[in-house]
Design a protein around this motif. Sequence first.
Motif, PDB file in Angstrom:
ATOM      1  N   SER A 135       1.456  29.430  72.065  1.00  0.00           N
ATOM      2  CA  SER A 135       2.855  29.139  71.781  1.00  0.00           C
ATOM      3  C   SER A 135       3.011  28.836  70.293  1.00  0.00           C
ATOM      4  O   SER A 135       2.057  28.439  69.624  1.00  0.00           O
ATOM      5  N   ARG A 136       4.208  29.024  69.790  1.00  0.00           N
ATOM      6  CA  ARG A 136       4.484  28.753  68.382  1.00  0.00           C
ATOM      7  C   ARG A 136       4.692  27.265  68.158  1.00  0.00           C
ATOM      8  O   ARG A 136       5.229  26.571  69.025  1.00  0.00           O
ATOM      9  N   VAL A 137       4.299  26.810  66.987  1.00  0.00           N
ATOM     10  CA  VAL A 137       4.486  25.421  66.599  1.00  0.00           C
ATOM     11  C   VAL A 137       5.472  25.384  65.431  1.00  0.00           C
ATOM     12  O   VAL A 137       5.299  26.104  64.434  1.00  0.00           O
ATOM     13  N   SER A 138       6.498  24.583  65.567  1.00  0.00           N
ATOM     14  CA  SER A 138       7.450  24.427  64.468  1.00  0.00           C
ATOM     15  C   SER A 138       6.793  23.622  63.350  1.00  0.00           C
ATOM     16  O   SER A 138       6.162  22.601  63.600  1.00  0.00           O
ATOM     17  N   PHE A 139       6.945  24.088  62.120  1.00  0.00           N
ATOM     18  CA  PHE A 139       6.355  23.367  60.994  1.00  0.00           C
ATOM     19  C   PHE A 139       7.358  23.313  59.849  1.00  0.00           C
ATOM     20  O   PHE A 139       8.308  24.090  59.783  1.00  0.00           O
ATOM     21  N   GLU A 140       7.122  22.385  58.940  1.00  0.00           N
ATOM     22  CA  GLU A 140       7.992  22.185  57.791  1.00  0.00           C
ATOM     23  C   GLU A 140       7.157  22.232  56.522  1.00  0.00           C
ATOM     24  O   GLU A 140       6.122  21.560  56.421  1.00  0.00           O
ATOM     25  N   THR A 141       7.574  23.040  55.556  1.00  0.00           N
ATOM     26  CA  THR A 141       6.909  23.087  54.260  1.00  0.00           C
ATOM     27  C   THR A 141       7.514  22.022  53.359  1.00  0.00           C
ATOM     28  O   THR A 141       8.741  21.992  53.175  1.00  0.00           O
ATOM     29  N   ILE A 142       6.661  21.138  52.821  1.00  0.00           N
ATOM     30  CA  ILE A 142       7.144  20.032  52.009  1.00  0.00           C
ATOM     31  C   ILE A 142       6.594  20.145  50.596  1.00  0.00           C
ATOM     32  O   ILE A 142       5.600  20.847  50.351  1.00  0.00           O
ATOM     33  N   ASP A 143       7.226  19.475  49.659  1.00  0.00           N
ATOM     34  CA  ASP A 143       6.772  19.471  48.270  1.00  0.00           C
ATOM     35  C   ASP A 143       5.459  18.709  48.158  1.00  0.00           C
ATOM     36  O   ASP A 143       5.291  17.643  48.763  1.00  0.00           O
ATOM     37  N   PHE A 144       4.539  19.263  47.392  1.00  0.00           N
ATOM     38  CA  PHE A 144       3.217  18.643  47.260  1.00  0.00           C
ATOM     39  C   PHE A 144       3.322  17.215  46.736  1.00  0.00           C
ATOM     40  O   PHE A 144       2.616  16.312  47.205  1.00  0.00           O
ATOM     41  N   ASP A 145       4.224  16.974  45.771  1.00  0.00           N
ATOM     42  CA  ASP A 145       4.358  15.640  45.185  1.00  0.00           C
ATOM     43  C   ASP A 145       4.927  14.634  46.176  1.00  0.00           C
ATOM     44  O   ASP A 145       4.807  13.418  45.964  1.00  0.00           O
ATOM     45  N   GLN A 146       5.568  15.114  47.251  1.00  0.00           N
ATOM     46  CA  GLN A 146       6.135  14.225  48.256  1.00  0.00           C
ATOM     47  C   GLN A 146       5.196  14.023  49.451  1.00  0.00           C
ATOM     48  O   GLN A 146       5.533  13.291  50.376  1.00  0.00           O
ATOM     49  N   SER A 147       4.053  14.676  49.436  1.00  0.00           N
ATOM     50  CA  SER A 147       3.102  14.551  50.548  1.00  0.00           C
ATOM     51  C   SER A 147       2.375  13.211  50.463  1.00  0.00           C
ATOM     52  O   SER A 147       2.343  12.570  49.400  1.00  0.00           O
ATOM     53  N   PRO A 148       1.746  12.745  51.567  1.00  0.00           N
ATOM     54  CA  PRO A 148       1.019  11.468  51.548  1.00  0.00           C
ATOM     55  C   PRO A 148      -0.095  11.454  50.505  1.00  0.00           C
ATOM     56  O   PRO A 148      -0.625  12.497  50.121  1.00  0.00           O
ATOM     57  N   GLU A 149      -0.456  10.267  50.060  1.00  0.00           N
ATOM     58  CA  GLU A 149      -1.475  10.119  49.016  1.00  0.00           C
ATOM     59  C   GLU A 149      -2.804  10.727  49.435  1.00  0.00           C
ATOM     60  O   GLU A 149      -3.510  11.324  48.616  1.00  0.00           O
TER      61      GLU A 149
END
Length: 289
Positions: A41-55
């Motif tokens: 099955s497909r998984v919904s994903f979101e592309t986020i800005d690298f600078d906003q990703s967790p440390e």
Amino acid sequence: MKNTLRALCFILLMLVPFGCTAAKKPEPQPQPKTIVVPDVSRVSFETIDFDQSPEIVQALAKNHQEKHFATWTSVNGKNYVLVSRQNLPVGKDIEITEIERRIPANDFDWVNVKLNYRNSLLEDKDRKDNEDRKPIVASFTLDRPVKALGFEMTREKEGQGPVPVAPAPQTTPQPAPNKSIEKGLKLDSPKPGEQVKGSISVSGTAVGMEGNVRVRIKDSSGLTLAEKPMPINGNKFSGTLSYSPPANPEKGTVEAFISGEGGVEKDTVSIPVTILPTTTNEPEPIGAP
């Protein structure tokens, strides 16, 4: 008396239908519904800005600087896919096209990430090959922990995708990083095991590279005795490296490397040499002035 018998017969006739009535069947109990989870099955994903990703995601990327990589981690119950965009050929880029969830066995979730190496968009054509491009970060969640994760890669054929305004300049292909021989950095002199004293002539080739090659000589303890840049001309570099010699002969190495962004050393090659002192303790010949 006759009236009494008639009354009894009438009562019996009235009771016969009630005694012959068929018993009602019990209503069927509702069966519990079985929920079938599809194998793929497909998984919904979101592309986020690298600078906003967790440390921790950013630290994971910094640990793989100058490398082309794809990896994954989980932070506070959320899954993060991290894909590098460094060291790609000019006019090329990469994207995450799909994330699948596969269940090959009960209570086992296997996530498959599909990557596509594509031709860059028109505005990306002016980028230089070595320009810093931030990694791609995609986040997704599942209802239970991921047990395994893999990557499936495809390459866009030439001619597909956006058409560039002008063809990219001809460059020497840049293979995977951290493989100095494939990239073309090589030391021709000194030769392995050569004895050096006070100064040393260094030469080599740097195919597909521009700028300077940094050359240094180290003693047996790894201490740098001298270091200098040597310009690349026509895929070749050469120069003389002078240093303060040790008091006694010892093993050493001559190294050549490229200095990347932030002073990171790349593509280092080395040759073992024997470092001799400039003076010896041998007695002078008779008659010497």
